[in-house]
Enzyme design. Structure first.
Site, PDB file in Angstrom:
ATOM      1  N   ARG A 217      11.359   3.586   4.394  1.00 34.17           N
ATOM      2  CA  ARG A 217      10.834   2.606   5.357  1.00 34.17           C
ATOM      3  C   ARG A 217      12.010   1.743   5.795  1.00 34.17           C
ATOM      4  O   ARG A 217      12.780   1.262   4.962  1.00 34.17           O
ATOM      5  CB  ARG A 217       9.751   1.736   4.729  1.00 34.17           C
ATOM      6  CG  ARG A 217       9.357   0.574   5.638  1.00 34.17           C
ATOM      7  CD  ARG A 217       8.175  -0.203   5.137  1.00 34.17           C
ATOM      8  NE  ARG A 217       6.951   0.558   5.285  1.00 34.17           N
ATOM      9  CZ  ARG A 217       5.730   0.042   5.086  1.00 34.17           C
ATOM     10  NH1 ARG A 217       5.597  -1.230   4.726  1.00 34.17           N
ATOM     11  NH2 ARG A 217       4.660   0.785   5.240  1.00 34.17           N
TER      12      ARG A 217
ATOM     13  N   HIS B  66       4.398   5.545  11.863  1.00 36.69           N
ATOM     14  CA  HIS B  66       4.022   5.405  10.437  1.00 36.69           C
ATOM     15  C   HIS B  66       3.062   6.579  10.167  1.00 36.69           C
ATOM     16  O   HIS B  66       1.853   6.421  10.092  1.00 36.69           O
ATOM     17  CB  HIS B  66       3.347   4.061  10.216  1.00 36.69           C
ATOM     18  CG  HIS B  66       3.123   3.673   8.782  1.00 36.69           C
ATOM     19  ND1 HIS B  66       3.279   4.556   7.722  1.00 36.69           N
ATOM     20  CD2 HIS B  66       2.741   2.497   8.231  1.00 36.69           C
ATOM     21  CE1 HIS B  66       3.011   3.915   6.588  1.00 36.69           C
ATOM     22  NE2 HIS B  66       2.671   2.672   6.871  1.00 36.69           N
TER      23      HIS B  66
ATOM     24  N   ARG C 227       0.805  -1.215   0.000  1.00 38.10           N
ATOM     25  CA  ARG C 227       0.000   0.000   0.000  1.00 38.10           C
ATOM     26  C   ARG C 227       0.844   1.275   0.000  1.00 38.10           C
ATOM     27  O   ARG C 227       0.648   2.175  -0.829  1.00 38.10           O
ATOM     28  CB  ARG C 227      -0.907   0.025   1.257  1.00 38.10           C
ATOM     29  CG  ARG C 227      -2.109  -0.854   1.155  1.00 38.10           C
ATOM     30  CD  ARG C 227      -2.457  -1.441   2.514  1.00 38.10           C
ATOM     31  NE  ARG C 227      -1.518  -2.507   2.765  1.00 38.10           N
ATOM     32  CZ  ARG C 227      -1.783  -3.795   2.518  1.00 38.10           C
ATOM     33  NH1 ARG C 227      -2.965  -4.148   2.134  1.00 38.10           N
ATOM     34  NH2 ARG C 227      -0.852  -4.715   2.696  1.00 38.10           N
ATOM     35  N   THR C 228       1.788   1.376   0.947  1.00 32.58           N
ATOM     36  CA  THR C 228       2.507   2.642   1.133  1.00 32.58           C
ATOM     37  C   THR C 228       3.383   2.954  -0.089  1.00 32.58           C
ATOM     38  O   THR C 228       3.362   4.068  -0.615  1.00 32.58           O
ATOM     39  CB  THR C 228       3.373   2.561   2.408  1.00 32.58           C
ATOM     40  OG1 THR C 228       2.569   2.037   3.457  1.00 32.58           O
ATOM     41  CG2 THR C 228       3.909   3.918   2.799  1.00 32.58           C
TER      42      THR C 228
ATOM     43  N   LYS D 113      26.065  -5.047  -0.962  1.00 39.61           N
ATOM     44  CA  LYS D 113      27.541  -5.135  -0.895  1.00 39.61           C
ATOM     45  C   LYS D 113      28.059  -4.458   0.371  1.00 39.61           C
ATOM     46  O   LYS D 113      29.253  -4.284   0.536  1.00 39.61           O
ATOM     47  CB  LYS D 113      28.160  -4.436  -2.113  1.00 39.61           C
ATOM     48  CG  LYS D 113      27.790  -5.038  -3.445  1.00 39.61           C
ATOM     49  CD  LYS D 113      28.545  -4.267  -4.530  1.00 39.61           C
ATOM     50  CE  LYS D 113      27.836  -4.334  -5.860  1.00 39.61           C
ATOM     51  NZ  LYS D 113      28.253  -3.256  -6.754  1.00 39.61           N
TER      52      LYS D 113
HETATM   53  N1   CP Z   1      -0.340  -0.208   6.013  1.00 39.75           N
HETATM   54  C1   CP Z   1       0.835  -0.423   5.411  1.00 39.75           C
HETATM   55  O1   CP Z   1       1.848   0.177   5.751  1.00 39.75           O
HETATM   56  O2   CP Z   1       0.796  -1.352   4.407  1.00 39.75           O
HETATM   57  P1   CP Z   1       2.048  -1.768   3.510  1.00 39.75           P
HETATM   58  O3   CP Z   1       3.011  -2.498   4.418  1.00 39.75           O
HETATM   59  O4   CP Z   1       1.488  -2.656   2.434  1.00 39.75           O
HETATM   60  O5   CP Z   1       2.670  -0.528   2.962  1.00 39.75           O
END
Ligand code: CP
Length: 306
Positions: free
Chosen positions: A107, A135, A57-58, A85
């Site tokens: 992330r 998040h 999603r993100t 590496k």
């Molecule tokens: N909610 C969320 O962060 O989903 P993803 O891990 O698919 O990005």
């Protein structure tokens, strides 16, 4: 309006800043409903996504948000990069900046990595999830979805059910919801409750039946098996029996309560399939709203004087 050129967490945002992002997201949601969904404000800008953990999603919605704003978007593949590496995260980020990134969307499994990068990069750093810390864009899209159904936050009861200790989504939502005046309940086994919960301004429940009673919003969380060592739970079957959101438990909340989940879902673990797919579920709407909210974040950060 926005004080920082980075979005590192909801903890750092004021209620006015959060409301400004939500208002701006409304405008972009209207754009996304048009036949031609593209607008020009980030033409010539480059958004590079660095995902050191999996995402559906993100990652996809940041890519779409960048494209809809006419930015160039580049998805950095960690597994085929020089990270394998041994290149450090700092050197990788500086390299990406040298290639012309205006935004670095990151992330990482370790809490605090976006904060470290924000100190060494001139580009805007956007936290797309750091360990069990925050998040922020997920919480913003959750707030946006709640507001579009309930119109206000003051007087709302939001029950967050599940793996609070390991959930960056829970933490960002707790910061956001309490700043905007909602009453937040957290519901989970004592082993999945974070030690600092007493300082977060929430009401703690260990019984789901008590915790969902008369709630306006039920937010279920993924059980984060990858962040847990053993001993937190007897079994997944036991967890569903004690904490899974079923139709029966949903019936204890208000009649017009909405059901949320950030995804990815473990059906039959934290949520029953008929609840996830039922008429009170807004789970796919959350995903759709993620594009407008991420457009708003990129747009507003681009406007901060550097
Ligand atoms: N909610 C969320 O962060 O989903 P993803 O891990 O698919 O990005």
């Amino acid at each position: 309006m926005f004080k920082s050129k980075h979005l590192l967490g909801i903890k750092e945002l004021s209620p006015d800043e959060i409301n400004h992002i939500l208002d701006t997201s409304s405008g972009f949601r209207d754009v996304l409903r048009r036949d031609i969904k593209k607008v020009p404000p980030l033409r010539g800008k480059t958004v590079i996504s660095l995902f050191f953990e999996p995402s559906t999603r993100t990652r996809t919605s940041f890519a779409l948000a960048a494209k809809r704003l006419s930015a160039d978007d580049v998805n950095f593949s960690v597994t085929s990069s020089s990270v394998v590496k041994g290149e450090s995260i700092q050197d990788t980020a500086l390299t990406i900046q040298a290639l012309g990134a205006d935004f670095v969307v990151i992330r990482h499994k370790s809490s605090g990595v976006p904060h470290i990068l924000s100190k060494i990069l001139n580009a805007s750093v956007v936290n797309a999830g750091d360990g069990a810390n925050e998040h922020p864009t997920q919480a913003l899209l959750d707030l946006f979805t709640i507001r579009s159904h309930k119109k206000k936050f003051k007087g709302l009861t939001v029950s967050i059910i599940g793996d609070i200790a390991h959930s960056r989504v829970a933490k960002s939502n707790i910061y956001g919801l309490t700043k905007l005046g909602a009453h937040v309940r957290v519901i989970c086994p004592p082993t999945l409750m974070p030690a600092e919960i007493d300082k977060m301004g929430v009401e703690v429940f260990h019984s789901i039946d008590k915790g969902v009673r008369n709630a306006d919003v039920l937010m279920t969380l993924r059980l984060q098996l990858e962040r847990q060592s053993t001993g937190f739970l007897p079994s997944l079957r036991e967890y569903f029996k004690l904490y899974g959101l079923t139709q029966e438990r949903l019936g204890l909340a208000k009649k017009n309560a909405i059901v949320m989940h950030p995804g990815p879902m473990n059906r039959g673990v934290e949520i029953a399939s008929d609840v996830a797919d039922g008429p009170q579920s807004v789970i796919l709407e959350q995903v759709t709203n993620g594009i407008a909210v991420r457009m708003a974040v990129l747009y507003l950060l681009a406007g901060v004087k550097k």
